[in-house]
Design a protein around this motif. Structure first.
Motif, PDB file in Angstrom:
ATOM      1  N   ALA A 149       0.830  -1.205   0.000  1.00 41.99           N
ATOM      2  CA  ALA A 149       0.000   0.000   0.000  1.00 41.99           C
ATOM      3  C   ALA A 149       0.868   1.261   0.000  1.00 41.99           C
ATOM      4  O   ALA A 149       0.608   2.217  -0.740  1.00 41.99           O
ATOM      5  CB  ALA A 149      -0.928  -0.006   1.211  1.00 41.99           C
ATOM      6  N   ILE A 150       1.912   1.274   0.831  1.00 44.95           N
ATOM      7  CA  ILE A 150       2.782   2.457   0.902  1.00 44.95           C
ATOM      8  C   ILE A 150       3.526   2.668  -0.416  1.00 44.95           C
ATOM      9  O   ILE A 150       3.709   3.806  -0.864  1.00 44.95           O
ATOM     10  CB  ILE A 150       3.765   2.352   2.085  1.00 44.95           C
ATOM     11  N   ASP A 151       3.944   1.581  -1.040  1.00 43.12           N
ATOM     12  CA  ASP A 151       4.597   1.707  -2.348  1.00 43.12           C
ATOM     13  C   ASP A 151       3.700   2.444  -3.336  1.00 43.12           C
ATOM     14  O   ASP A 151       4.157   3.302  -4.104  1.00 43.12           O
ATOM     15  CB  ASP A 151       4.934   0.322  -2.906  1.00 43.12           C
ATOM     16  N   LYS A 152       2.419   2.108  -3.329  1.00 48.76           N
ATOM     17  CA  LYS A 152       1.478   2.745  -4.259  1.00 48.76           C
ATOM     18  C   LYS A 152       1.217   4.197  -3.865  1.00 48.76           C
ATOM     19  O   LYS A 152       1.110   5.080  -4.727  1.00 48.76           O
ATOM     20  CB  LYS A 152       0.173   1.946  -4.290  1.00 48.76           C
ATOM     21  N   ILE A 153       1.122   4.433  -2.555  1.00 49.38           N
ATOM     22  CA  ILE A 153       0.912   5.805  -2.089  1.00 49.38           C
ATOM     23  C   ILE A 153       2.121   6.675  -2.428  1.00 49.38           C
ATOM     24  O   ILE A 153       1.988   7.849  -2.787  1.00 49.38           O
ATOM     25  CB  ILE A 153       0.628   5.814  -0.569  1.00 49.38           C
ATOM     26  N   ARG A 154       3.316   6.092  -2.352  1.00 49.97           N
ATOM     27  CA  ARG A 154       4.528   6.849  -2.672  1.00 49.97           C
ATOM     28  C   ARG A 154       4.503   7.343  -4.122  1.00 49.97           C
ATOM     29  O   ARG A 154       4.962   8.451  -4.429  1.00 49.97           O
ATOM     30  CB  ARG A 154       5.772   5.995  -2.428  1.00 49.97           C
ATOM     31  N   ASP A 155       3.934   6.528  -5.029  1.00 56.28           N
ATOM     32  CA  ASP A 155       3.846   6.940  -6.432  1.00 56.28           C
ATOM     33  C   ASP A 155       3.050   8.231  -6.586  1.00 56.28           C
ATOM     34  O   ASP A 155       3.464   9.163  -7.273  1.00 56.28           O
ATOM     35  CB  ASP A 155       3.190   5.836  -7.271  1.00 56.28           C
ATOM     36  N   THR A 156       1.887   8.277  -5.920  1.00 55.39           N
ATOM     37  CA  THR A 156       1.052   9.485  -6.042  1.00 55.39           C
ATOM     38  C   THR A 156       1.628  10.631  -5.223  1.00 55.39           C
ATOM     39  O   THR A 156       1.486  11.804  -5.591  1.00 55.39           O
ATOM     40  CB  THR A 156      -0.405   9.190  -5.641  1.00 55.39           C
ATOM     41  N   ALA A 157       2.304  10.303  -4.115  1.00 56.02           N
ATOM     42  CA  ALA A 157       2.957  11.356  -3.323  1.00 56.02           C
ATOM     43  C   ALA A 157       4.033  12.057  -4.148  1.00 56.02           C
ATOM     44  O   ALA A 157       4.185  13.279  -4.102  1.00 56.02           O
ATOM     45  CB  ALA A 157       3.564  10.757  -2.056  1.00 56.02           C
ATOM     46  N   THR A 158       4.771  11.274  -4.928  1.00 59.01           N
ATOM     47  CA  THR A 158       5.812  11.828  -5.784  1.00 59.01           C
ATOM     48  C   THR A 158       5.207  12.688  -6.894  1.00 59.01           C
ATOM     49  O   THR A 158       5.694  13.784  -7.187  1.00 59.01           O
ATOM     50  CB  THR A 158       6.646  10.695  -6.415  1.00 59.01           C
ATOM     51  N   SER A 159       4.149  12.181  -7.490  1.00 65.74           N
ATOM     52  CA  SER A 159       3.514  12.897  -8.605  1.00 65.74           C
ATOM     53  C   SER A 159       2.976  14.258  -8.178  1.00 65.74           C
ATOM     54  O   SER A 159       3.056  15.237  -8.925  1.00 65.74           O
ATOM     55  CB  SER A 159       2.381  12.049  -9.193  1.00 65.74           C
ATOM     56  N   ARG A 211      16.003  21.165   1.286  1.00 62.55           N
ATOM     57  CA  ARG A 211      17.067  20.623   0.435  1.00 62.55           C
ATOM     58  C   ARG A 211      16.523  20.034  -0.871  1.00 62.55           C
ATOM     59  O   ARG A 211      17.247  19.354  -1.608  1.00 62.55           O
ATOM     60  CB  ARG A 211      17.874  19.568   1.196  1.00 62.55           C
ATOM     61  N   GLY A 212      15.226  20.274  -1.136  1.00 63.17           N
ATOM     62  CA  GLY A 212      14.651  19.881  -2.418  1.00 63.17           C
ATOM     63  C   GLY A 212      13.848  18.601  -2.413  1.00 63.17           C
ATOM     64  O   GLY A 212      13.460  18.110  -3.484  1.00 63.17           O
ATOM     65  N   LYS A 213      13.586  18.061  -1.253  1.00 65.10           N
ATOM     66  CA  LYS A 213      12.802  16.826  -1.169  1.00 65.10           C
ATOM     67  C   LYS A 213      11.374  17.110  -1.607  1.00 65.10           C
ATOM     68  O   LYS A 213      10.736  18.041  -1.124  1.00 65.10           O
ATOM     69  CB  LYS A 213      12.828  16.279   0.254  1.00 65.10           C
ATOM     70  N   LYS A 214      10.840  16.282  -2.514  1.00 65.28           N
ATOM     71  CA  LYS A 214       9.541  16.550  -3.122  1.00 65.28           C
ATOM     72  C   LYS A 214       8.368  15.906  -2.390  1.00 65.28           C
ATOM     73  O   LYS A 214       7.231  16.336  -2.528  1.00 65.28           O
ATOM     74  CB  LYS A 214       9.539  16.065  -4.579  1.00 65.28           C
ATOM     75  N   HIS A 215       8.621  14.861  -1.631  1.00 67.36           N
ATOM     76  CA  HIS A 215       7.529  14.193  -0.919  1.00 67.36           C
ATOM     77  C   HIS A 215       8.074  13.545   0.353  1.00 67.36           C
ATOM     78  O   HIS A 215       9.290  13.333   0.481  1.00 67.36           O
ATOM     79  CB  HIS A 215       6.863  13.130  -1.800  1.00 67.36           C
ATOM     80  N   SER A 216       7.183  13.221   1.275  1.00 71.87           N
ATOM     81  CA  SER A 216       7.575  12.566   2.528  1.00 71.87           C
ATOM     82  C   SER A 216       6.517  11.551   2.930  1.00 71.87           C
ATOM     83  O   SER A 216       5.328  11.749   2.684  1.00 71.87           O
ATOM     84  CB  SER A 216       7.749  13.594   3.650  1.00 71.87           C
ATOM     85  N   ILE A 217       6.981  10.474   3.557  1.00 75.10           N
ATOM     86  CA  ILE A 217       6.094   9.441   4.088  1.00 75.10           C
ATOM     87  C   ILE A 217       6.304   9.357   5.597  1.00 75.10           C
ATOM     88  O   ILE A 217       7.439   9.199   6.072  1.00 75.10           O
ATOM     89  CB  ILE A 217       6.392   8.065   3.453  1.00 75.10           C
ATOM     90  N   ILE A 218       5.216   9.472   6.329  1.00 73.81           N
ATOM     91  CA  ILE A 218       5.258   9.338   7.786  1.00 73.81           C
ATOM     92  C   ILE A 218       4.345   8.186   8.172  1.00 73.81           C
ATOM     93  O   ILE A 218       3.156   8.182   7.832  1.00 73.81           O
ATOM     94  CB  ILE A 218       4.797  10.632   8.478  1.00 73.81           C
ATOM     95  N   VAL A 219       4.894   7.191   8.877  1.00 75.10           N
ATOM     96  CA  VAL A 219       4.110   6.026   9.300  1.00 75.10           C
ATOM     97  C   VAL A 219       3.785   6.176  10.782  1.00 75.10           C
ATOM     98  O   VAL A 219       4.680   6.391  11.605  1.00 75.10           O
ATOM     99  CB  VAL A 219       4.870   4.717   9.047  1.00 75.10           C
ATOM    100  N   VAL A 220       2.494   6.053  11.093  1.00 69.56           N
ATOM    101  CA  VAL A 220       2.014   6.233  12.467  1.00 69.56           C
ATOM    102  C   VAL A 220       1.327   4.958  12.941  1.00 69.56           C
ATOM    103  O   VAL A 220       0.389   4.477  12.296  1.00 69.56           O
ATOM    104  CB  VAL A 220       1.021   7.411  12.559  1.00 69.56           C
ATOM    105  N   ALA A 221       1.779   4.403  14.043  1.00 70.84           N
ATOM    106  CA  ALA A 221       1.097   3.270  14.654  1.00 70.84           C
ATOM    107  C   ALA A 221      -0.171   3.762  15.339  1.00 70.84           C
ATOM    108  O   ALA A 221      -0.167   4.829  15.964  1.00 70.84           O
ATOM    109  CB  ALA A 221       2.009   2.586  15.665  1.00 70.84           C
ATOM    110  N   GLU A 222      -1.252   2.996  15.231  1.00 70.64           N
ATOM    111  CA  GLU A 222      -2.525   3.436  15.793  1.00 70.64           C
ATOM    112  C   GLU A 222      -2.457   3.667  17.307  1.00 70.64           C
ATOM    113  O   GLU A 222      -3.215   4.467  17.855  1.00 70.64           O
ATOM    114  CB  GLU A 222      -3.630   2.432  15.475  1.00 70.64           C
ATOM    115  N   GLY A 223      -1.504   3.000  17.980  1.00 72.73           N
ATOM    116  CA  GLY A 223      -1.370   3.176  19.423  1.00 72.73           C
ATOM    117  C   GLY A 223      -0.823   4.530  19.812  1.00 72.73           C
ATOM    118  O   GLY A 223      -0.899   4.933  20.976  1.00 72.73           O
ATOM    119  N   VAL A 224      -0.274   5.253  18.846  1.00 74.49           N
ATOM    120  CA  VAL A 224       0.264   6.596  19.110  1.00 74.49           C
ATOM    121  C   VAL A 224      -0.861   7.619  19.187  1.00 74.49           C
ATOM    122  O   VAL A 224      -0.838   8.546  20.001  1.00 74.49           O
ATOM    123  CB  VAL A 224       1.266   7.003  18.005  1.00 74.49           C
ATOM    124  N   GLY A 225      -1.865   7.457  18.326  1.00 66.80           N
ATOM    125  CA  GLY A 225      -2.962   8.413  18.244  1.00 66.80           C
ATOM    126  C   GLY A 225      -3.514   8.458  16.838  1.00 66.80           C
ATOM    127  O   GLY A 225      -3.187   7.622  15.992  1.00 66.80           O
TER     128      GLY A 225
END
Length: 319
Positions: A149-159, A211-225
Motif C-alpha cells: 500500500a505504501i509503495d502505491k501511495i509513494r507513487d502518487t505522493a511523488t507525482s 534541500r529539495g525533497k519533493k515528498h515525505s512518508i510518515i508512518v504512524v502506529a494506531e497506538g500513538v494516536g
C-alpha cells in the motif's frame, strides 16, 4: 489423551487456517480425534462444536481469515462463563484445547488451565505483540500488505509532491509501523513504545523540503494516536500539502505469505505435541528460528518490547 479441540479467538489474522489445518492433521496422524469450536469462546459456551476430519481442513492453507470464525465474548470473562465452557468441553469428551489468537485469547486459555482443563496457546495476531516468540502468525502477511500500500501511495505522493501520513494497525505495539516504515524508507516512524516530539517531526519535514525533497512518508502506529490529527498538525505548521491514509482492516485480510503458512504449520503441530506430552498452560513460539514453549502466564506477564536497534537504524537512515 484421545480427543482434542481447536478454536480461534479475537481478531483474525492470515495464517490461522494453516494453523487449524496443522492441528487437525497432526492430531489425526497421532490417532487423536479433533473437534473444531466455532466462534471462539462464545461458540464454546454455546456448544457450537463439531468433529473435524482430514478433508475438513483441505484447501484452506492459502486462505485468509479463519474457517472456525471468531468472536469476542464478554461472558467468558466471568467465572460462570468459564464453567459453562468446561461443561461443553466435557460434554463432547474433549480432553485438551488448542487456542489460536492473541493475548486476550491466551488469557482465556490460562483461565481454563487454572480450572484444570489443559490448554496450549498458538500466537495468532497481526500485531506481533506476544512475548515469548519472535513472530506471531499473520504479522508477515499484514506487513507485506502495508508495504504494498505504501509503495502505491509513494507513487502518487511523488507525482503531486505531497506529504503522506499512513496510519497502520498494531494496537499498543509498534512492530507493523517500525518494520513497514523501515522497509519503505519512511522519513518518520511514530510508535507507542517511544515518545516523540512533534516539533522534531515538523523540523525534519522542513529540512527535507529545504534541500529539495519533493515528498515525505510518515508512518504512524494506531497506538500513538489519530493519523488524521497528526496530519492536520503537519499541514498547519509546515504549509506542505498533506494527505492521510488510514489502512484499517485491509491489513488483516488476504492470502498468507509463505512465511506465515510455514510458521502456522510448525506452531500448530507443536501445540498438539505439547498436549500429547501433558504440558498444559503453555504457549508455542519461535525464537531464532527454533520452536520453543513457555508458560502462558509467563508470556502474559512480560511486556512486549520493540527492537531498539531497528528503531535507531530507522532514524539513522531517514536523515
Amino acid at each position: 489423551m484421545k480427543r482434542i479441540g481447536v478454536l480461534t479467538s479475537g481478531g483474525d489474522s492470515p495464517g490461522m487456517n494453516a494453523a487449524i489445518r496443522a492441528v487437525v492433521r497432526k492430531a489425526i496422524y497421532h490417532d487423536l480425534e479433533v473437534y473444531g469450536v466455532y466462534y471462539g469462546y462464545a461458540g464454546l459456551i454455546a456448544g457450537q462444536i463439531e468433529k473435524l476430519e482430514i478433508g475438513s481442513v483441505g484447501d484452506i492453507i492459502h486462505r485468509g481469515g479463519t474457517k472456525l470464525y471468531t468472536a469476542r465474548c464478554e461472558e467468558f470473562r466471568t467465572l460462570e462463563g468459564q464453567k459453562k465452557a468446561i461443561e461443553q468441553l466435557n460434554k463432547f469428551g474433549i480432553e485438551g484445547l488448542v487456542v489460536i489468537g492473541g493475548d486476550g485469547s491466551f488469557q482465556g486459555a490460562k483461565k481454563l488451565t487454572e480450572h484444570g482443563f489443559p490448554c496450549v496457546g498458538v500466537p495468532g495476531t497481526i500485531d506481533n505483540d506476544i512475548s515469548g516468540t519472535d513472530f506471531t502468525i499473520g504479522f508477515d502477511t499484514a506487513l507485506n500488505t502495508i508495504i504494498e500500500a505504501i509503495d502505491k501511495i509513494r507513487d502518487t505522493a511523488t507525482s503531486h509532491e505531497r506529504t503522506y501520513v499512513i496510519e497502520v494497525m498494531g494496537r499498543n505495539a509498534g512492530d507493523l509501523a517500525l518494520w513497514s516504515g523501515l522497509a519503505d524508507g519512511a522519513e518518520t516512524i511514530l510508535i507507542p513504545e517511544e515518545n516523540y516530539d512533534m516539533e522534531e517531526v515538523i523540523s525534519r519535514l522542513k529540512r527535507g523540503h529545504a534541500r529539495g525533497k519533493k515528498h515525505s512518508i510518515i508512518v504512524v502506529a494506531e497506538g500513538v494516536g489519530s493519523g488524521m490529527e497528526i496530519g492536520k498538525v503537519i499541514q498547519e505548521q509546515t504549509s506542505l500539502e498533506t494527505r492521510v491514509t488510514v489502512l484499517g482492516h485491509i491489513q488483516r485480510g488476504g492470502s498468507p505469505t509463505a512465511f506465515d503458512r510455514v510458521l502456522a504449520s510448525r506452531l500448530g503441530a507443536k501445540a498438539v505435541e505439547l498436549l500429547i506430552a501433558g504440558e498444559a498452560g503453555k504457549m508455542v513460539g519461535i525464537q531464532n528460528n527454533q520452536l520453543v514453549s513457555h508458560g502462558i502466564d509467563q508470556a502474559l506477564s512480560i511486556p512486549h518490547k520493540i527492537d531498539q536497534d531497528m528503531y535507531q537504524l530507522s532514524k539513522e537512515l531517514s536523515i
